[in-house]
Enzyme design. Sequence first.
Site, mmCIF file in Angstrom:
data_model
loop_
_atom_site.group_PDB
_atom_site.id
_atom_site.type_symbol
_atom_site.label_atom_id
_atom_site.label_comp_id
_atom_site.label_asym_id
_atom_site.label_seq_id
_atom_site.Cartn_x
_atom_site.Cartn_y
_atom_site.Cartn_z
ATOM 1 N N LYS A 101 9.095 -11.812 -12.505
ATOM 2 C CA LYS A 101 8.986 -11.908 -11.041
ATOM 3 C C LYS A 101 7.615 -12.441 -10.654
ATOM 4 C CE LYS A 101 7.611 -7.077 -11.044
ATOM 5 N NZ LYS A 101 8.098 -5.686 -11.006
ATOM 6 N N TYR B 70 -24.490 -17.268 0.167
ATOM 7 C CA TYR B 70 -24.392 -16.638 1.485
ATOM 8 C C TYR B 70 -25.119 -15.304 1.513
ATOM 9 C CZ TYR B 70 -20.839 -19.958 3.075
ATOM 10 O OH TYR B 70 -20.174 -21.081 3.464
HETATM 11 C C1 LIG Z 1 7.835 -5.070 -12.132
HETATM 12 C C2 LIG Z 1 8.867 -4.202 -12.733
HETATM 13 C C3 LIG Z 1 8.859 -3.945 -14.110
HETATM 14 C C4 LIG Z 1 7.726 -4.364 -15.012
HETATM 15 O O1 LIG Z 1 6.695 -3.416 -14.901
HETATM 16 P P1 LIG Z 1 5.297 -3.528 -15.695
HETATM 17 O O2 LIG Z 1 4.557 -2.322 -15.256
HETATM 18 O O3 LIG Z 1 4.662 -4.791 -15.216
HETATM 19 O O4 LIG Z 1 5.601 -3.557 -17.141
HETATM 20 C C5 LIG Z 1 9.914 -3.237 -14.627
HETATM 21 N N1 LIG Z 1 10.910 -2.778 -13.848
HETATM 22 C C6 LIG Z 1 10.926 -2.977 -12.508
HETATM 23 C C7 LIG Z 1 12.048 -2.438 -11.688
HETATM 24 C C8 LIG Z 1 9.903 -3.683 -11.904
HETATM 25 O O5 LIG Z 1 9.905 -3.867 -10.589
#
Ligand SMILES: *Cc1c(COP(=O)(O)O)cnc(C)c1O
Length: 356
Positions: free
Chosen positions: A49, A259
Amino acid sequence: MANHAISVTMPPEQPFCPLRLTLDSDALVHNWRALDRLSGAAKAGAAVKADGYGLGAQRVVQALAGAGCAEFFIAHMAEAAPLLELVPANRIAVLHGPLNAQDAAYAKAAGLRPVINSLRQAQLWLDAGGGRCDLMVDTGINRLGVPMADLGDPVLLGLQIDVLHSHLASADQDGPQSDLQRRRWDEARSHVPHARASLANSAGIMLGPDYHGDLTRPGLALYGGVPCAALAGEIRQVARPEAAIIQVRDVAVGESIGYNATFTAPTAMRVGVIALGYADGYLRCWSGKGAMLAGQERLPVLGRVSMDMTVIDLSAAPQLAEGDWLTVDYALPAASALTGLSQYELLTLLGRRFPR
Ligand SMILES: *Cc1c(COP(=O)(O)O)cnc(C)c1O
């Protein structure tokens, strides 16, 4: 007749870009293999994602599919399109599920596996024609997922559930919450017909076989994040942001840099300006703290990070010149400790000016 040579200089197709983001695909594959092995009898999938946690989902999926990873997780339905040419649609599970009838129809037509998170989403999916899907059960994170109390609802009996998921709220911490969630997940598994079960994210994998089910869903650790001490020796750095020096200058003793003059040269100094700033995700929390790497040398950030530029101390590497490339010191666990940003934020912050 004189033969006049015609000299035509073609303009280059691309301008020079002073930023680049190197993705070490060997390290990525190494991390997935380690997480797959640590998942025991379960198979490891991959959370890709948010554009592969900011690193480029297409590159990530290509590398991992080549290594044998067969299950991919995205959040939004719209994240699927670039991946459809790389892996079969039914290997892509969409964690947010169908948000409305249009979303459900899209998932159905594309052959994606929506993750059903509520009775309403179950109905949307059935109305769109249904078919194989996943189910997310909320066992205590109180975010997305069907509440335990709804598991007896008849609408769920109409679903063809491939993976029954739940998601841990505190897998990266010691404490009783993970155990409570695991027991509820076990209970959900005994109530709802399904083909496979999944609970663990990266840190959850290290909680042991009771948490593995048939499929694990690591994200962060694939990309070099270390969410718990038990993973420290297993995970290699994957993302290396690099920036070019766009100006070298000599600063006299007593002159200030950047800055609000937060740094004053204690002696005459040679400094470099690099084309990396907070607009690229190198936030102001790195001011006076971050560093660039040139071989073995660490070149500290001087003064404030600005939108498109950061100034660094070249004292340790006076041979560096305009156009030379430096690697941002961006090892995630140390970077997180230094800045207070989470390792997740450090990955997903890296801006659109980095070519991927
Ligand atoms: C993002 C996500 C993961 C992955 O989690 P990590 O902590 O990055 O390993 C697994 N399951 C779900 C439902 C997620 O939203």
